[in-house]
Design a protein around this motif. Sequence first.
Motif, PDB file in Angstrom:
ATOM      1  N   GLN A  10       0.628  -1.207  -0.086  1.00 38.15           N
ATOM      2  CA  GLN A  10       0.072  -0.035  -0.180  1.00 38.15           C
ATOM      3  C   GLN A  10       0.819   1.127  -0.249  1.00 38.15           C
ATOM      4  O   GLN A  10       0.676   2.263  -0.539  1.00 38.15           O
ATOM      5  N   HIS A  11       2.051   1.186   0.655  1.00 35.98           N
ATOM      6  CA  HIS A  11       2.867   2.393   0.834  1.00 35.98           C
ATOM      7  C   HIS A  11       3.600   2.609  -0.524  1.00 35.98           C
ATOM      8  O   HIS A  11       3.649   3.731  -1.063  1.00 35.98           O
ATOM      9  N   ALA A  12       3.872   1.575  -1.435  1.00 39.21           N
ATOM     10  CA  ALA A  12       4.190   1.672  -2.737  1.00 39.21           C
ATOM     11  C   ALA A  12       3.223   2.274  -3.467  1.00 39.21           C
ATOM     12  O   ALA A  12       3.748   3.156  -4.409  1.00 39.21           O
ATOM     13  N   VAL A  13       2.026   1.876  -3.581  1.00 37.01           N
ATOM     14  CA  VAL A  13       1.161   2.581  -4.311  1.00 37.01           C
ATOM     15  C   VAL A  13       0.945   3.974  -3.879  1.00 37.01           C
ATOM     16  O   VAL A  13       0.625   4.932  -4.802  1.00 37.01           O
ATOM     17  N   ALA A  14       0.894   4.257  -2.620  1.00 36.45           N
ATOM     18  CA  ALA A  14       0.744   5.741  -2.243  1.00 36.45           C
ATOM     19  C   ALA A  14       1.874   6.465  -2.660  1.00 36.45           C
ATOM     20  O   ALA A  14       1.641   7.721  -3.040  1.00 36.45           O
ATOM     21  N   LEU A  15       3.138   6.043  -2.729  1.00 39.26           N
ATOM     22  CA  LEU A  15       4.175   6.840  -3.608  1.00 39.26           C
ATOM     23  C   LEU A  15       3.985   7.034  -4.916  1.00 39.26           C
ATOM     24  O   LEU A  15       4.255   8.203  -5.285  1.00 39.26           O
ATOM     25  N   ALA A  16       3.118   6.058  -5.638  1.00 36.05           N
ATOM     26  CA  ALA A  16       3.033   6.108  -7.054  1.00 36.05           C
ATOM     27  C   ALA A  16       1.924   7.157  -7.185  1.00 36.05           C
ATOM     28  O   ALA A  16       2.068   8.124  -8.101  1.00 36.05           O
ATOM     29  N   GLU A  17       1.149   7.287  -6.346  1.00 42.65           N
ATOM     30  CA  GLU A  17      -0.268   8.244  -6.671  1.00 42.65           C
ATOM     31  C   GLU A  17       0.353   9.634  -6.200  1.00 42.65           C
ATOM     32  O   GLU A  17       0.068  10.460  -6.870  1.00 42.65           O
ATOM     33  N   TYR A  18       1.530   9.685  -5.371  1.00 39.22           N
ATOM     34  CA  TYR A  18       1.841  11.084  -5.149  1.00 39.22           C
ATOM     35  C   TYR A  18       2.541  11.782  -6.389  1.00 39.22           C
ATOM     36  O   TYR A  18       2.269  12.900  -6.655  1.00 39.22           O
ATOM     37  N   PHE A  19       3.467  10.889  -7.193  1.00 38.84           N
ATOM     38  CA  PHE A  19       4.053  11.379  -8.288  1.00 38.84           C
ATOM     39  C   PHE A  19       3.096  11.499  -9.408  1.00 38.84           C
ATOM     40  O   PHE A  19       3.199  12.498 -10.261  1.00 38.84           O
ATOM     41  N   ARG A  20       1.966  10.680  -9.523  1.00 38.68           N
ATOM     42  CA  ARG A  20       1.194  10.891 -10.332  1.00 38.68           C
ATOM     43  C   ARG A  20       0.646  12.018 -10.229  1.00 38.68           C
ATOM     44  O   ARG A  20      -0.004  12.828 -11.142  1.00 38.68           O
ATOM     45  N   ALA A  21       0.013  12.440  -9.301  1.00 35.62           N
ATOM     46  CA  ALA A  21      -0.493  13.860  -8.671  1.00 35.62           C
ATOM     47  C   ALA A  21       0.353  14.922  -9.197  1.00 35.62           C
ATOM     48  O   ALA A  21      -0.298  16.252  -9.483  1.00 35.62           O
ATOM     49  N   GLN A  22       1.639  14.819  -9.545  1.00 37.39           N
ATOM     50  CA  GLN A  22       2.648  15.872 -10.063  1.00 37.39           C
ATOM     51  C   GLN A  22       2.610  15.845 -11.195  1.00 37.39           C
ATOM     52  O   GLN A  22       3.613  16.405 -12.142  1.00 37.39           O
ATOM     53  N   GLY A  23       1.735  14.880 -12.091  1.00 41.96           N
ATOM     54  CA  GLY A  23       1.675  14.997 -13.389  1.00 41.96           C
ATOM     55  C   GLY A  23       2.707  14.141 -14.351  1.00 41.96           C
ATOM     56  O   GLY A  23       3.135  13.947 -15.456  1.00 41.96           O
ATOM     57  N   LYS A  24       3.433  13.075 -13.252  1.00 42.71           N
ATOM     58  CA  LYS A  24       4.453  12.244 -13.769  1.00 42.71           C
ATOM     59  C   LYS A  24       3.972  10.863 -14.358  1.00 42.71           C
ATOM     60  O   LYS A  24       2.759  10.477 -14.142  1.00 42.71           O
ATOM     61  N   ARG A  25       4.738  10.278 -15.386  1.00 44.26           N
ATOM     62  CA  ARG A  25       4.407   8.973 -15.895  1.00 44.26           C
ATOM     63  C   ARG A  25       5.243   7.957 -14.942  1.00 44.26           C
ATOM     64  O   ARG A  25       6.399   7.928 -15.076  1.00 44.26           O
ATOM     65  N   VAL A  26       4.484   7.225 -14.041  1.00 44.91           N
ATOM     66  CA  VAL A  26       5.008   6.402 -13.200  1.00 44.91           C
ATOM     67  C   VAL A  26       4.830   4.913 -13.643  1.00 44.91           C
ATOM     68  O   VAL A  26       4.002   4.571 -14.109  1.00 44.91           O
ATOM     69  N   MET A  27       5.789   4.184 -13.335  1.00 40.99           N
ATOM     70  CA  MET A  27       5.551   2.722 -13.714  1.00 40.99           C
ATOM     71  C   MET A  27       5.732   1.981 -12.053  1.00 40.99           C
ATOM     72  O   MET A  27       6.752   2.234 -11.449  1.00 40.99           O
ATOM     73  N   LEU A  28       4.678   1.660 -11.891  1.00 35.50           N
ATOM     74  CA  LEU A  28       4.543   0.979 -10.532  1.00 35.50           C
ATOM     75  C   LEU A  28       4.660  -0.775 -10.878  1.00 35.50           C
ATOM     76  O   LEU A  28       3.944  -1.201 -11.641  1.00 35.50           O
ATOM     77  N   VAL A  29       5.565  -1.343  -9.994  1.00 33.24           N
ATOM     78  CA  VAL A  29       5.977  -2.767 -10.027  1.00 33.24           C
ATOM     79  C   VAL A  29       5.499  -3.321  -8.682  1.00 33.24           C
ATOM     80  O   VAL A  29       6.200  -2.768  -7.618  1.00 33.24           O
ATOM     81  N   ILE A  30       4.757  -4.059  -8.541  1.00 34.68           N
ATOM     82  CA  ILE A  30       4.307  -5.039  -7.424  1.00 34.68           C
ATOM     83  C   ILE A  30       4.653  -6.316  -7.815  1.00 34.68           C
ATOM     84  O   ILE A  30       4.074  -7.023  -8.421  1.00 34.68           O
ATOM     85  N   ASP A  31       5.800  -6.931  -6.756  1.00 32.33           N
ATOM     86  CA  ASP A  31       6.277  -8.256  -6.981  1.00 32.33           C
ATOM     87  C   ASP A  31       6.197  -8.766  -5.343  1.00 32.33           C
ATOM     88  O   ASP A  31       7.051  -8.526  -4.638  1.00 32.33           O
ATOM     89  N   SER A  32       5.259  -9.603  -5.101  1.00 29.44           N
ATOM     90  CA  SER A  32       4.239 -10.087  -6.081  1.00 29.44           C
ATOM     91  C   SER A  32       2.842  -9.955  -5.485  1.00 29.44           C
ATOM     92  O   SER A  32       2.742  -9.918  -4.135  1.00 29.44           O
TER      93      SER A  32
END
Length: 452
Positions: free
Chosen positions: A243-265
């Motif tokens: 969940q923390h990894a996804v929250a980090l990705a959401e933060y950068f998405r809110a800045q207009g960034k193109r984020v690649m999120l990988v969840i393994d596994s």
Amino acid sequence: MLSQLATELAALSQSRAGFAGIAAPVRLGRIVSCDGLLVEATGLDAPIGTICRAVGKTGADTPAAEVIGFRSGHSLMMMLGDTVQLQPGTLVRPEGHPGMVAVGEAFLGRAIDGAGHAIDGGGAIRSGTFRPLGGKREAALERGSVAEPFDTGIRAVNACLTMGLGQRIGIVAGSGVGKSKLIDMLMQGSDADILVIGLIGERGREVSDFVARHLHDPERRQRTAIVAVPADHAANLRLRGAQHAVALAEYFRAQGKRVMLVIDSLTRVAHAAREIAFALGDCAALRGYPASAMGVITKLIERAGISSSSGGAITGIYTVLADGDDHNNPVVDTARAILDGHIVLSREIAQRGQFPAIDIPASLSRVMDDIAAPDHRAFARQLRALIAAHDANRDLLIMGAYSPGSDAQLDRAIAMQGAIRAFLAQDLHETVNMAESCDALAVLMADATAAA
């Protein structure tokens, strides 16, 4: 008696310090029950998601616990570590920001655990920005459509399973078939602005090796954040890590960034959710999994995608472990239903020495028809048909029971086998961009037409 009172007053002072800006006293609780990793406390009014800490009789802090539910007015908590120091009547105090986790640019180039603590030896991470651990639910129309290709740097994926910016796709495979190596290639070849990696439930050695590989390169380091929670950590810590990894990705998405999120596994996330559900008394409903465990991975996947308001995007890549090579187990089936496509890795193809061992006929990108050019789609369908024809008749070919000339499609597939395998194979450190992949596919299909 006086020493115990002094200890409790000290704990009260510390608990108030954890809630900056809150003038009101913080209510404390006491442990009344401990059953495995599940701890029950009375007198605590902390909401679900709050991190609490017990204070031992000597005043020393014990490992933290997370509030995961309530029962008969008592708070149910799951330990984030061992329970060896707990005693009946131990004082419990809440700390931090309930249901929130720190995010921000300070996490780039760093590796943290499920509690947000640095594990790379680089010192504590300071960030004053917080986001909800479980994310914010958005209206369906707030999500933008996938309309732009996402370059993975992998020829077979770009050509045959074209991904889109903001797509959610799964990498489905049994153990030891090459999921981790494929992730390495994606991180090396993708054109994302930010890379957020969640290593959940992996072996400690793999975590150490992964961090060393991907934070060593200065260029990649400054745009990469890693959340790693090995398999020997508590179930709720593993879930918090994802969940923390996804929250980090959401933060950068809110800045207009193109984020690649990988969840393994994703499978290890489901295992963690299953342990928590069983601790709360849920019953297995889906071949050993409670229904709530499937709900957890669905919510996790749905948080990725394109934001219409910021213009940023999270392209989600989730590895799914097919236990016992069963591609119809509940986790694989649930993920396949909610994801926008899946890449299937075949043990049989891997055993032939082909890497990446992608089973093209069994794999699918649901957005390819919307983002690929008509000629590209036609060539990809032709290649898929040739591979499927050869695989369907493999036993006949091995036995020598097929007579050339009986099937023109199969004859063409047999003649092109060497070229097809060379096209699908790629060295671990090789990067092939989208344009090069499409050109190579066009050349391959022109050769196939000539072979007919």
